[in-house]
Design a protein around this motif. Structure first.
Motif, short mmCIF file in Angstrom:
data_model
loop_
_atom_site.label_atom_id
_atom_site.label_comp_id
_atom_site.label_asym_id
_atom_site.label_seq_id
_atom_site.Cartn_x
_atom_site.Cartn_y
_atom_site.Cartn_z
N LEU A 122 61.01 -52.50 48.13
CA LEU A 122 61.28 -53.03 46.80
C LEU A 122 61.78 -51.91 45.88
O LEU A 122 62.71 -52.10 45.09
N VAL A 123 61.15 -50.75 45.99
CA VAL A 123 61.57 -49.60 45.20
C VAL A 123 63.02 -49.24 45.52
O VAL A 123 63.83 -48.96 44.63
N VAL A 124 63.36 -49.26 46.81
CA VAL A 124 64.74 -48.97 47.23
C VAL A 124 65.71 -49.98 46.63
O VAL A 124 66.79 -49.62 46.13
N ASP A 125 65.32 -51.26 46.63
CA ASP A 125 66.19 -52.30 46.07
C ASP A 125 66.42 -52.10 44.58
O ASP A 125 67.53 -52.28 44.08
N ALA A 126 65.35 -51.74 43.87
CA ALA A 126 65.47 -51.52 42.43
C ALA A 126 66.40 -50.33 42.15
O ALA A 126 67.24 -50.39 41.24
N ARG A 127 66.23 -49.27 42.93
CA ARG A 127 67.08 -48.11 42.74
C ARG A 127 68.55 -48.46 43.01
O ARG A 127 69.44 -48.05 42.27
#
Length: 239
Positions: A122-127
């Motif tokens: 999820l963090v990767v997607d937000a970035r």
């Protein structure tokens, strides 16, 4: 010091942004609170989605409706029960609703520090979507004696903003938080800090002088102990 910008709102020198939480239990109630905040002098809306009783059925259209009707930038937050929120962590639902928020273009998402590894995708997607991430930690019983490590560990993550909230037992605890905030304010990421409860209320008004770039106020029910109503906070900030 890196200046905090959330959507169209930018913190001023020694004047933090003011966020008002939305705690409606239905989309209709959320819309009503958003309209009230639109007419206020708040800078930012924090949508506390953990208050929604039907969160499992949240749809992209619901998020789009809130964002369309909000005249101010929206922080999207599921505060878990472990850190004072209304719902326990449920990874499948958490990732589902946060991806809706990322897709529809909220101003920022709030992810608790303890969850960063668990929701790494999820963090990767937000970035990738260039949606700012707030790394938050809430200590509801005390003020950790190792705040330098708390800030330091948060700063090592890919989060864009660091938020730390503590519960002071003494005025010394409040001073310690303010001093630590000032120490880390030049480390390259904007900070949001507050000491909760009545004892810590002064951090909500003078924190900006120590490098905290956002503070919370209420237009109704508080979402954390010690929050001041918006009119009172504005008066104190403008003194």
């Amino acid at each position: 010091m890196t200046t905090l910008t959330l959507g169209t709102a930018t913190a001023g020198q020694n004047r933090p942004l003011i966020a008002v939480p939305v705690t409606g239990t239905t989309i209709s109630a959320v819309l009503g609170q958003v309209e009230q905040i639109n007419e206020s002098r708040a800078d930012v809306i924090e949508w506390r989605v953990d208050y929604l009783t039907d969160l499992v059925n949240l749809r992209a259209a619901d998020v789009q409706t809130i964002l369309f009707n909000a005249d101010k930038p929206v922080i999207f937050t599921w505060r878990t029960a472990a850190e004072g929120g209304q719902r326990p962590f449920d990874i499948a639902l958490y990732e589902l609703v946060y991806r809706l928020a990322i897709k529809t273009g909220v101003a920022a998402i709030d992810i608790e520090h303890q969850l960063f590894t668990e929701v790494a995708d999820l963090v990767v997607d937000a970035r990738a979507a260039q949606v700012p991430i707030i790394n938050s930690q809430h200590f509801f019983t005390d003020t950790p004696t190792n705040l330098d490590q708390v800030f330091g560990q948060a700063l090592t993550t890919v989060a864009d903003v660091i938020k730390v909230a503590t519960m002071p037992q003494t005025d010394g605890d409040v001073d310690y938080l303010l001093a630590t905030n000032q120490q880390f304010a030049t480390e390259g990421k904007p900070l949001i800090t507050m000491a909760m409860g009545e004892l810590g209320q002064r951090t909500r008004t003078i924190g900006g002088r120590n490098g905290s770039q956002l503070t919370f106020a209420t237009l109704g029910a508080a979402s954390a102990p010690g929050q001041l109503d918006l009119a009172t906070l504005l008066t104190l900030l403008e003194d």
